[in-house]
Design an enzyme around this catalytic site. Structure first.
Site, short mmCIF file in Angstrom:
data_model
loop_
_atom_site.label_atom_id
_atom_site.label_comp_id
_atom_site.label_asym_id
_atom_site.label_seq_id
_atom_site.Cartn_x
_atom_site.Cartn_y
_atom_site.Cartn_z
N ASP A 97 -9.93 3.22 1.93
CA ASP A 97 -8.88 4.02 2.55
C ASP A 97 -9.08 4.13 3.66
O ASP A 97 -9.83 5.38 3.78
CB ASP A 97 -8.11 4.46 1.45
CG ASP A 97 -6.51 5.12 2.06
OD1 ASP A 97 -6.53 4.55 3.46
OD2 ASP A 97 -5.92 5.55 1.11
N CYS A 102 0.59 -1.67 -0.18
CA CYS A 102 -0.17 -0.19 0.10
C CYS A 102 0.55 1.21 0.05
O CYS A 102 2.36 1.42 -0.63
CB CYS A 102 -0.64 0.07 1.38
SG CYS A 102 0.02 -0.29 2.67
N ASN A 140 2.72 1.36 4.46
CA ASN A 140 2.15 -0.36 4.83
C ASN A 140 2.58 -0.21 6.44
O ASN A 140 3.43 -0.87 6.88
CB ASN A 140 3.85 -0.37 4.56
CG ASN A 140 4.24 -1.71 4.90
OD1 ASN A 140 5.87 -1.68 5.67
ND2 ASN A 140 3.51 -2.55 5.35
N CYS A 165 -1.16 0.42 7.85
CA CYS A 165 -2.49 0.16 7.22
C CYS A 165 -3.24 -0.47 6.62
O CYS A 165 -2.96 -2.06 7.51
CB CYS A 165 -3.41 1.47 7.45
SG CYS A 165 -3.39 3.29 8.66
N ARG A 166 -3.56 -0.65 5.60
CA ARG A 166 -3.55 -1.59 4.44
C ARG A 166 -2.65 -2.94 5.10
O ARG A 166 -3.09 -3.95 4.71
CB ARG A 166 -4.30 -0.89 2.98
CG ARG A 166 -5.08 0.47 3.67
CD ARG A 166 -5.57 0.63 1.95
NE ARG A 166 -4.41 1.08 2.52
CZ ARG A 166 -4.32 2.46 1.06
NH1 ARG A 166 -5.32 2.07 -0.15
NH2 ARG A 166 -2.96 3.07 0.82
N SER A 167 -2.01 -2.77 3.74
CA SER A 167 -1.02 -4.01 3.66
C SER A 167 -0.72 -4.52 4.77
O SER A 167 -0.85 -5.68 5.02
CB SER A 167 0.06 -3.65 2.35
OG SER A 167 0.89 -2.59 3.84
P1 4NP Z 1 -1.00 2.86 4.65
O1 4NP Z 1 -2.24 4.28 4.99
O2 4NP Z 1 -0.76 3.16 2.97
O3 4NP Z 1 -3.06 2.01 4.31
O4 4NP Z 1 -0.83 2.27 4.74
C1 4NP Z 1 -1.93 5.63 4.75
C2 4NP Z 1 -0.61 5.63 5.61
C3 4NP Z 1 0.07 7.34 5.37
C4 4NP Z 1 -0.48 8.25 4.45
C5 4NP Z 1 -1.22 7.74 3.76
C6 4NP Z 1 -2.54 6.11 3.71
N1 4NP Z 1 -0.14 9.84 4.86
O5 4NP Z 1 -0.35 10.00 3.70
O6 4NP Z 1 0.95 9.19 5.35
#
Ligand code: 4NP
Length: 174
Positions: free
Chosen positions: A147, A31, A34, A36-38
């Site tokens: 998301d 994702c 790295n 949250c989702r992944s």
């Molecule tokens: P992830 O979530 O891609 O599911 O781990 C996010 C984590 C950080 C950010 C966006 C989404 N960010 O903008 O920093």
């Protein structure tokens, strides 16, 4: 040789149908950050494989396309939703960015949305072996995992990821 490569040379085991010998399959969930989702997908997929007695046949990992969250642990609300659903997760793991060599080290690279898939292909320098896919495609819907970063709705993200991982499991066993 690191942990993932060591996994590849573990003893060969019968596959799900017990019909022929196969090596361990390696799946990388990816994702943006790295955190949250992944990591949720990593924990959920590992849990499904554990419950089905298939954990020894698969190496599951996760990574980011960005370096924004490098070194950070799983985001606390993502960890909370996993705990609420009784899904074990690695409290020690930290975010890392996908590298070009991951393309060769993994059999399947699964992004959470279209932007992830484009970025994975950019990091890998293409996808000549058709290893890069989007998680919800396995569930028959070509759309992103919800998301939770902006919506704060970690329950909907959990449900999407569980649906996608269950469908991916069915695909692996078919
Ligand atoms: P992830 O979530 O891609 O599911 O781990 C996010 C984590 C950080 C950010 C966006 C989404 N960010 O903008 O920093």
């Amino acid at each position: 040789m690191d942990a993932v490569d060591q996994a590849a040379v573990r003893v060969e085991k019968p596959n799900a149908k017990n019909t022929y010998l196969c090596r361990m399959q390696k799946i990388l969930f990816v994702c943006l950050g790295n955190i949250c989702r992944s990591p949720m997908a990593e924990a959920i997929m590992r849990h499904i494989l554990q419950q089905k007695g298939q954990a020894d046949n698969y190496k599951i990992a996760s990574a980011a396309v960005s370096e924004e969250e490098w070194g950070n642990p799983i985001y606390p609300p993502a960890a909370r939703i996993l705990r609420a659903h009784g899904i074990p997760y690695d409290t020690e793991r930290i975010a890392r960015q996908m590298k070009a060599e991951d393309y060769d080290r993994f059999d399947l690279i699964v992004g959470m949305d279209e932007a992830n898939v484009l970025a994975i292909r950019r990091i890998a320098g293409g996808d000549p072996q058709n290893k890069v896919h989007m998680l919800m495609d396995y569930a028959g819907c070509h759309r992103a995992v919800a998301d939770p970063w902006y919506t704060r709705d970690f329950e909907t993200a959990y449900r999407d990821i569980m649906t996608g991982c269950q469908a991916l499991y069915d695909h692996l066993m078919s």
